[in-house]
Design an enzyme around this catalytic site. Structure first.
Site, short mmCIF file in Angstrom:
data_model
loop_
_atom_site.label_atom_id
_atom_site.label_comp_id
_atom_site.label_asym_id
_atom_site.label_seq_id
_atom_site.Cartn_x
_atom_site.Cartn_y
_atom_site.Cartn_z
N SER A 15 0.83 -1.21 0.00
CA SER A 15 0.00 0.00 0.00
C SER A 15 0.86 1.25 0.00
O SER A 15 2.08 1.19 0.25
CB SER A 15 -0.92 0.02 1.23
OG SER A 15 -0.16 0.15 2.42
N LEU A 17 3.13 4.46 -0.10
CA LEU A 17 4.43 4.80 -0.66
C LEU A 17 5.19 3.54 -1.09
O LEU A 17 5.88 3.54 -2.11
CB LEU A 17 5.25 5.59 0.36
CG LEU A 17 4.62 6.89 0.87
CD1 LEU A 17 5.58 7.60 1.82
CD2 LEU A 17 4.24 7.80 -0.28
N ASP A 36 4.84 -7.63 3.34
CA ASP A 36 3.76 -6.91 3.99
C ASP A 36 2.93 -7.91 4.80
O ASP A 36 3.04 -9.13 4.62
CB ASP A 36 2.86 -6.23 2.94
CG ASP A 36 2.14 -5.00 3.49
OD1 ASP A 36 2.50 -3.88 3.09
OD2 ASP A 36 1.23 -5.16 4.31
N SER A 154 11.00 10.71 8.00
CA SER A 154 9.86 11.63 7.92
C SER A 154 10.35 13.02 8.27
O SER A 154 11.35 13.19 8.99
CB SER A 154 8.77 11.21 8.91
OG SER A 154 7.81 12.23 9.07
N TYR A 167 6.79 8.92 17.26
CA TYR A 167 7.04 8.89 15.83
C TYR A 167 8.33 9.62 15.48
O TYR A 167 9.17 9.11 14.72
CB TYR A 167 5.86 9.51 15.10
CG TYR A 167 5.88 9.35 13.60
CD1 TYR A 167 5.76 8.10 13.01
CD2 TYR A 167 6.02 10.46 12.77
CE1 TYR A 167 5.77 7.96 11.63
CE2 TYR A 167 6.02 10.34 11.39
CZ TYR A 167 5.90 9.08 10.82
OH TYR A 167 5.92 8.94 9.46
#
Length: 262
Positions: A15, A17, A36, A154, A167
């Protein structure tokens, strides 16, 4: 490195990216081992890509699950005559929570561990186990390159928002390991590149409210929109093909600097 005729592992490849990376690599003539947890989505992608992709169930929280998936991917690469040349570690999660909630209760350590274990431990476990095989393939090209590791961080690694301690910690650690990992692997002809995206359309961002999404889009300088998975995959392709990209974290964020809160 030319993608054509080579095999790459993409975790989180069913799914978002990761899926876009799978499609980009296959479009360039490569083969992809999709790792996955979502077997239904993974097999659906494989159907559309025919012999260019194969799905392997993989839980990045489990060392044995990773080992089993890698063994399958390596065996498949040998069967097809397309050597394993790289890993794109795109599996990731986010569980937003502030250090103290509105009732004064502290951040859940279980939630913190879950995020860090998937995003950081899962990444390093996948990479370290894959490297034992990458280091054994025949080098190619004038620089004797063997392969490439592409990790996903990120923009939260640099300017995490309120509620992103877990995160940001996990993604900041991924950026911090990029250079020392590249230095460790230089003798083997294996490069390391990390991509740090901001707001991109993905499974993770699909659950955002319209208010949160609008706030993040407003923080984008140009273009004033979320990035598209294909745009992320374009940079990953450059990470594979451009041998001078090594030991670096590249922000892919439309000059966005995330605000403290929405």
């Amino acid at each position: 490195m030319k993608i054509n005729g080579q095999t790459f592992i993409v975790s989180g490849g069913a799914s978002g990216l990761g899926k876009a990376c799978v499609e980009e690599i296959c479009k360039a003539g490569g083969k992809v081992a999709i790792f996955d947890m979502n077997e239904e989505s993974g097999q659906e992608i494989v159907k559309g890509l025919s012999s260019s992709a194969k799905f392997f169930v993989c839980d990045v929280l489990s060392t044995e699950s990773i080992a089993s998936a890698i063994r399958g991917a390596v065996d498949w690469s040998r069967e097809t005559g397309s050597p394993l040349r790289g890993v794109i570690s795109a599996a990731g999660v986010a569980t937003p929570a502030t250090m103290l909630d509105r009732h004064g209760k502290a951040l859940s350590l279980d939630d913190f561990d879950f995020v860090v274990n998937v995003n950081l431990r899962g990444t390093i476990d996948l990479v370290r186990q894959s490297l034992e095989h990458l280091a054994q393939v025949e080098p190619i090209g004038p620089d004797s390159e063997r392969g490439v590791i592409i990790m996903v961080a990120s923009s939260a690694a640099f300017d995490g928002q309120k509620g992103q301690v877990s995160y940001s910690a996990s993604k900041g650690a991924v950026t911090a390991m990029t250079l020392p990992m590249a230095r460790d692997l230089a003798r083997y002809g294996i490069r390391v590149v990390t991509v740090a995206p901001s707001l991109f359309d993905s499974r993770m961002t699909s659950v955002m409210s319209d208010k949160v999404r609008k706030s993040l889009e407003d923080a984008m300088e140009f273009p004033k929109r979320a990035g598209q998975p294909a745009e992320f995959a374009q940079l990953v392709r450059q990470g594979i093909e451009n041998i001078m990209l090594n030991g670096v974290t590249i922000r892919l964020d439309g000059a966005m600097r995330m605000p403290s809160k929405m």
